[in-house]
Scaffold this motif. Sequence first.
Motif, short mmCIF file in Angstrom:
data_model
loop_
_atom_site.label_atom_id
_atom_site.label_comp_id
_atom_site.label_asym_id
_atom_site.label_seq_id
_atom_site.Cartn_x
_atom_site.Cartn_y
_atom_site.Cartn_z
N ALA A 138 69.20 55.01 11.63
CA ALA A 138 69.26 55.44 13.03
C ALA A 138 70.34 56.50 13.25
CB ALA A 138 69.49 54.24 13.94
N ALA A 139 71.40 56.44 12.47
CA ALA A 139 72.50 57.40 12.60
C ALA A 139 72.15 58.77 12.01
CB ALA A 139 73.75 56.86 11.91
N HIS A 140 71.07 58.84 11.22
CA HIS A 140 70.76 60.07 10.52
C HIS A 140 69.36 60.64 10.75
CE1 HIS A 140 74.10 58.21 8.30
NE2 HIS A 140 74.50 59.44 8.18
N THR A 141 68.52 59.91 11.42
CA THR A 141 67.13 60.31 11.56
C THR A 141 66.90 61.33 12.67
OG1 THR A 141 64.86 59.52 11.85
CG2 THR A 141 66.57 58.41 13.14
N ARG A 142 65.77 62.03 12.55
CA ARG A 142 65.28 62.88 13.65
C ARG A 142 64.16 62.17 14.40
NH1 ARG A 142 62.71 67.44 11.42
NH2 ARG A 142 62.38 66.15 9.60
N HIS A 143 63.86 60.91 14.00
CA HIS A 143 62.71 60.21 14.56
C HIS A 143 63.06 58.94 15.32
CE1 HIS A 143 60.11 62.97 12.46
NE2 HIS A 143 60.79 62.75 11.36
N ALA A 144 64.30 58.80 15.75
CA ALA A 144 64.70 57.59 16.49
C ALA A 144 63.88 57.42 17.76
CB ALA A 144 66.19 57.63 16.82
N HIS A 145 63.40 58.53 18.33
CA HIS A 145 62.61 58.47 19.56
C HIS A 145 61.30 57.70 19.37
CE1 HIS A 145 60.95 61.91 17.38
NE2 HIS A 145 59.82 61.69 18.06
N LYS A 146 60.87 57.52 18.12
CA LYS A 146 59.63 56.80 17.84
C LYS A 146 59.83 55.28 17.77
CE LYS A 146 56.42 58.58 15.33
NZ LYS A 146 55.60 59.11 14.21
N VAL A 147 61.09 54.84 17.83
CA VAL A 147 61.38 53.41 17.72
C VAL A 147 61.52 52.81 19.11
CG1 VAL A 147 62.97 51.67 16.83
CG2 VAL A 147 62.49 53.73 15.49
N ARG A 148 60.64 51.88 19.41
CA ARG A 148 60.66 51.20 20.72
C ARG A 148 61.77 50.16 20.79
NH1 ARG A 148 56.82 51.31 24.62
NH2 ARG A 148 56.78 49.58 26.09
N GLY A 149 62.10 49.56 19.65
CA GLY A 149 63.15 48.56 19.60
C GLY A 149 63.29 48.01 18.19
N ALA A 184 56.46 30.69 10.36
CA ALA A 184 56.11 31.93 11.08
C ALA A 184 57.11 32.24 12.19
CB ALA A 184 54.70 31.82 11.66
N TRP A 185 58.10 31.42 12.39
CA TRP A 185 59.23 31.62 13.30
C TRP A 185 58.80 32.16 14.67
CZ3 TRP A 185 63.52 35.79 13.13
CH2 TRP A 185 64.59 35.39 13.93
N ALA A 186 58.21 31.27 15.45
CA ALA A 186 57.69 31.63 16.78
C ALA A 186 58.78 32.18 17.70
CB ALA A 186 57.01 30.42 17.42
N GLU A 187 59.99 31.62 17.63
CA GLU A 187 61.08 32.11 18.48
C GLU A 187 61.41 33.56 18.17
OE1 GLU A 187 65.77 31.10 19.55
OE2 GLU A 187 64.70 29.83 18.13
N GLY A 188 61.44 33.90 16.90
CA GLY A 188 61.69 35.29 16.50
C GLY A 188 60.57 36.21 16.94
N ARG A 189 59.34 35.73 16.83
CA ARG A 189 58.20 36.55 17.25
C ARG A 189 58.25 36.81 18.75
NH1 ARG A 189 55.04 39.90 14.09
NH2 ARG A 189 53.65 40.83 15.59
N ALA A 190 58.69 35.82 19.52
CA ALA A 190 58.83 36.01 20.97
C ALA A 190 59.87 37.09 21.27
CB ALA A 190 59.19 34.70 21.65
N LEU A 191 60.96 37.11 20.51
CA LEU A 191 61.98 38.16 20.69
C LEU A 191 61.39 39.53 20.35
CD1 LEU A 191 65.03 36.32 19.07
CD2 LEU A 191 64.74 36.87 21.51
N LEU A 192 60.60 39.59 19.28
CA LEU A 192 59.96 40.85 18.89
C LEU A 192 58.96 41.29 19.96
CD1 LEU A 192 59.67 42.84 16.35
CD2 LEU A 192 57.53 41.62 16.01
N ASP A 193 58.16 40.35 20.44
CA ASP A 193 57.17 40.69 21.48
C ASP A 193 57.85 41.24 22.72
OD1 ASP A 193 55.10 39.89 19.83
OD2 ASP A 193 54.85 37.93 20.78
N ALA A 194 59.00 40.68 23.09
CA ALA A 194 59.73 41.18 24.25
C ALA A 194 60.17 42.64 24.04
CB ALA A 194 60.94 40.29 24.55
N LEU A 195 60.59 42.97 22.82
CA LEU A 195 60.96 44.35 22.52
C LEU A 195 59.73 45.27 22.58
CD1 LEU A 195 63.40 43.81 19.53
CD2 LEU A 195 63.98 44.93 21.69
N MET A 196 58.59 44.78 22.09
CA MET A 196 57.39 45.60 22.09
C MET A 196 56.88 45.87 23.50
SD MET A 196 55.07 44.52 18.80
CE MET A 196 54.77 42.83 19.23
N ASN A 197 57.13 44.93 24.40
CA ASN A 197 56.59 45.05 25.75
C ASN A 197 57.61 45.57 26.77
OD1 ASN A 197 54.04 44.08 24.97
ND2 ASN A 197 54.86 42.01 24.94
N LYS A 198 58.77 46.00 26.29
CA LYS A 198 59.79 46.55 27.18
C LYS A 198 59.34 47.88 27.76
CE LYS A 198 64.41 45.33 26.88
NZ LYS A 198 65.52 44.85 26.58
N ASP A 199 59.59 48.08 29.03
CA ASP A 199 59.27 49.38 29.64
C ASP A 199 60.49 50.13 30.05
OD1 ASP A 199 56.50 49.25 29.37
OD2 ASP A 199 56.31 48.06 31.18
#
Length: 180
Positions: free
Chosen positions: A77-88, A165-180
């Motif tokens: 993240a400190a060196h990329t030109r593509h950080a804008h493509k990362v939602r979270g 499958a770590w449902a708690e972790g997946r919920a954290l990931l889903d929240a990042l994916m659905n952030k606006d």
Amino acid sequence: MNPSSVLLLPGWQDSGPGHWQTEWERLHGDRRVQQHDWMRPLRGDWSARLEEVVADAPGEVVLAAHSLGCILAAWWAAHTRHAHKVRGALLVAPGDVERPDLAAQIRGWTPIARQALPFPAVLVGSRNDPYCSPERARALASDWGARFVDLGLSGHINADSRLGAWAEGRALLDALMNKD
């Protein structure tokens, strides 16, 4: 976002059977960023590979990193030109490669990039992680501008932690994916 937009960033030695990343790949179709050498990781090689995968992604991505994968995400993240493509980024159990015992095993990964990440992040740490103290995990979360989640006594939050499958972790990931 479709599941192929989730990029799994395993740590040193990859994530094997029983690891939540492997389960997510199997259950959700998430994409593991394959590295050339899992046993002798080179920061430049791993970063270049992540750069290639993110650049080639058709749209936004979410990073789900474990251990050395967290350190990779911050460095990239400190060196990329593509950080804008990362939602979270979900950063799980970062390995403290600045600790002398780990620095001796995993050479060339210091210093840890400590700048604020240019995308939302959640760092999940454990009170008994053998590779990163809870204080250090909280300090990295603060430096990276990540929300810290305390997973209690969960070790290195890997296959040995028996999270499946770590449902708690997946919920954290889903929240990042659905952030606006």
